[in-house]
Design a protein around this motif. Structure first.
Motif, PDB file in Angstrom:
ATOM      1  N   ASP A   1       0.871  -1.178   0.000  1.00 56.00           N
ATOM      2  CA  ASP A   1       0.000   0.000   0.000  1.00 56.00           C
ATOM      3  C   ASP A   1       0.907   1.226   0.000  1.00 56.00           C
ATOM      4  O   ASP A   1       1.365   1.680   1.046  1.00 56.00           O
TER       5      ASP A   1
ATOM      6  N   ILE B   1      -0.813   6.033   1.527  1.00 51.66           N
ATOM      7  CA  ILE B   1      -1.832   6.018   2.571  1.00 51.66           C
ATOM      8  C   ILE B   1      -1.495   7.115   3.573  1.00 51.66           C
ATOM      9  O   ILE B   1      -0.348   7.595   3.616  1.00 51.66           O
TER      10      ILE B   1
ATOM     11  N   ILE C   1      -5.162  -3.157   6.731  1.00 52.24           N
ATOM     12  CA  ILE C   1      -4.460  -3.420   5.470  1.00 52.24           C
ATOM     13  C   ILE C   1      -3.671  -4.730   5.544  1.00 52.24           C
ATOM     14  O   ILE C   1      -3.501  -5.405   4.521  1.00 52.24           O
TER      15      ILE C   1
ATOM     16  N   THR D   1      -4.066   5.911  -7.135  1.00 52.40           N
ATOM     17  CA  THR D   1      -5.119   5.174  -6.445  1.00 52.40           C
ATOM     18  C   THR D   1      -6.065   4.491  -7.429  1.00 52.40           C
ATOM     19  O   THR D   1      -7.075   3.932  -7.017  1.00 52.40           O
TER      20      THR D   1
ATOM     21  N   THR E   1      -4.007   3.084  -0.998  1.00 50.23           N
ATOM     22  CA  THR E   1      -5.344   3.354  -0.493  1.00 50.23           C
ATOM     23  C   THR E   1      -5.696   4.829  -0.545  1.00 50.23           C
ATOM     24  O   THR E   1      -6.808   5.215  -0.851  1.00 50.23           O
TER      25      THR E   1
ATOM     26  N   VAL F   1      -8.874   5.854   3.826  1.00 53.57           N
ATOM     27  CA  VAL F   1      -9.808   4.772   4.116  1.00 53.57           C
ATOM     28  C   VAL F   1     -11.135   5.388   4.533  1.00 53.57           C
ATOM     29  O   VAL F   1     -12.147   5.236   3.871  1.00 53.57           O
TER      30      VAL F   1
ATOM     31  N   GLY G   1     -12.449   4.330   1.049  1.00 49.47           N
ATOM     32  CA  GLY G   1     -11.326   3.408   0.898  1.00 49.47           C
ATOM     33  C   GLY G   1     -11.511   2.107   1.653  1.00 49.47           C
ATOM     34  O   GLY G   1     -12.017   2.083   2.778  1.00 49.47           O
TER      35      GLY G   1
ATOM     36  N   GLY H   1      -8.773  -0.208   1.841  1.00 53.97           N
ATOM     37  CA  GLY H   1      -7.469  -0.678   2.297  1.00 53.97           C
ATOM     38  C   GLY H   1      -6.993  -1.931   1.588  1.00 53.97           C
ATOM     39  O   GLY H   1      -6.151  -2.657   2.122  1.00 53.97           O
TER      40      GLY H   1
END
Length: 459
Positions: free
Chosen positions: A119, A122, A173, A337, A361, A364, A372, A374
């Motif tokens: 990820d 984030i 996540i 994203t 992400t 979230v 989001g 995750g």
């Protein structure tokens, strides 16, 4: 072109709903009673594998593509036993073959093993996740300046919860298979270095199961909020990347803003990861200016990530080819994203030209967005829906956007992962192959990071 546009509009309306339904139906970890040789597990918690050296049986690995007239029509798999020692995969052997019978062994249950997800965009330091549901009103016409004013009020309210909510977000996540991340962290006069200190404390506690880079992010404008001194303090305090934000729309001085950002990076030998949302000609000018800066500054080669980069959606195919060729030569990365809606990013074209494209992400649930999930496998699914003609091979290749381009099979169908001495960082998935996992956003059953089981269960 008309067909592609209508398809994007359909996905804009329905894509998130479909993926959310698939994900919310996913199976979580299950409580079970184990014999004395194996640890027990509470519902929703990870098993605790304390052994550094052990076997993992019944692991489903991809073995190759089945071709028909040079087109991959299916994926061959086989069950194997992995020997894991001190965070590494030290051997792949015949299933349930244990050269050392004294070592503990666990059962993957025939689940498909895929590389750990990543990820790579984030915001762990400012989230509503882990707290009560909260959806803020963002009426049409809300500007970045409006959001900055909101943050002046909101950020102090969030700070007491930063560590607990960052931990909850990491749990989320990890449950989706991600053990590697890059988190942006607010650095501006309202937050000072407090968010950085809180995030570093969380990451220190989670180090055994989670690797995370930190981007010092001047969310309120590097120049606008006079954040350069704080950004320099953040570099000294251990942030890994210098962040930036819309140098024209926010800082109103494109060259000065970008020059300041790059100079901080050069002074502290750090990378750069800038949020660039601008879609006006100023956004295209910023992309060109950054590429030119890296081209004439060898120390920055391989150290620039452009997050979002929406200006690239404003270019025609030839213009994308030209800028992508230059970006690939300078090893400039795009973090996207995979937005759905009216904006069609040229992500496949960038990847085809050799630009490293990664996903994340972003939000979230926070004051920017409540949507989001995750889940990087969801991002691979969206990428596949938006950018490829689906078949066994293209679906399996789409997984790369979620894993940092680590894939079990290469384009010829030869197994290239896992191999001996690879990190034992992987996710077990209830799917028959990568293509199915991407297309169906298949449930995850366990996540491992460097040999440690950080979420889920095995037998």
């Amino acid at each position: 072109m008309k067909e592609n546009k209508s398809r994007r509009e359909f996905i804009s309306q329905s894509g998130k709903m479909v993926t959310a339904c698939a994900l919310f139906g996913a199976t979580g970890s299950v409580a079970y009673a184990a014999d004395s040789a194996k640890p027990t597990c509470e519902t929703g918690k990870s098993m605790n594998i304390t052994a550094k050296h052990y076997y993992l049986d019944n692991v489903l690995l991809e073995a190759g593509f089945q071709f028909d007239n040079n087109v991959a029509t299916s994926t061959r798999t086989e069950l194997k036993t992995l020997e894991i020692n001190d965070g590494k995969i030290v051997a792949l052997g015949d299933n349930k073959a244990h050269a050392d019978a004294t070592l503990p062994h666990y059962d993957a249950g025939g689940k498909l093993m895929l590389p750990a997800m990543r990820d790579m965009h984030i915001h762990l330091d400012k989230t509503f996740y882990g707290g009560p549901w909260r959806s803020l009103n963002r009426p049409a016409g809300t500007t970045i300046q409006d959001m900055i004013r909101l943050e002046h009020k909101l950020l102090p309210e969030l700070q007491p919860y930063t560590q607990a909510r960052a931990e909850a977000l990491i749990d989320l996540i990890q449950s989706k298979g991600s053990t590697i991340a890059r988190s942006h962290c607010n650095i501006e006069p309202t937050s000072g270095l407090k968010n950085l200190e809180n995030l570093q404390a969380v990451l220190a506690r989670r180090k055994a199961g989670f690797d995370c880079e930190i981007v010092a992010f001047p969310q309120h404008g590097l120049l606008l909020s006079k954040s350069e001194p704080l950004m320099r303090e953040a570099m000294q305090a251990g942030a890994h990347y210098v962040g930036g934000l819309d140098p024209t729309n926010v800082d109103a001085a494109m060259e000065k803003s970008l020059d300041t950002m790059f100079q901080i990076a050069l002074d502290y030998d750090k990378g750069v990861d800038i949020h660039l949302h601008e879609t006006s000609p100023a956004g295209v000018a910023a992309v060109n200016y950054m590429v030119e800066t890296v081209e004439k500054t060898p120390e920055l080669k391989g150290k620039l990530t452009i997050s979002h980069g929406f200006a690239l959606a404003m270019l025609n195919e030839q213009q994308v080819d030209e800028i992508a060729t230059r970006m690939a030569a300078q090893r400039i990365t795009i973090a996207s994203t995979v937005p759905i809606g009216t904006m069609h990013m040229p992500l496949k074209q960038l990847r085809d030209k050799g630009v490293f494209v990664m996903t994340g992400t972003d939000s979230v649930i926070d004051h920017w967005s409540p949507y989001g999930l995750g889940d990087m496998l969801e991002k691979a699914n969206l990428y596949a829906q938006l950018y490829i003609r689906p078949n066994e091979q293209t679906l399996s290749r789409s997984l790369g956007i979620a894993t940092g381009d680590v894939l079990p099979l290469n384009d010829k169908g030869e197994r290239v992962w896992p191999k001996a001495q690879d990190d034992a960082s992987f996710v077990l998935v209830d799917a028959s192959c990568s293509a199915e996992a991407v297309a169906r956003i298949s449930p995850r059953t366990a996540t491992f990071h460097k040999g440690n089981l950080v979420w889920g269960t095995v037998g």
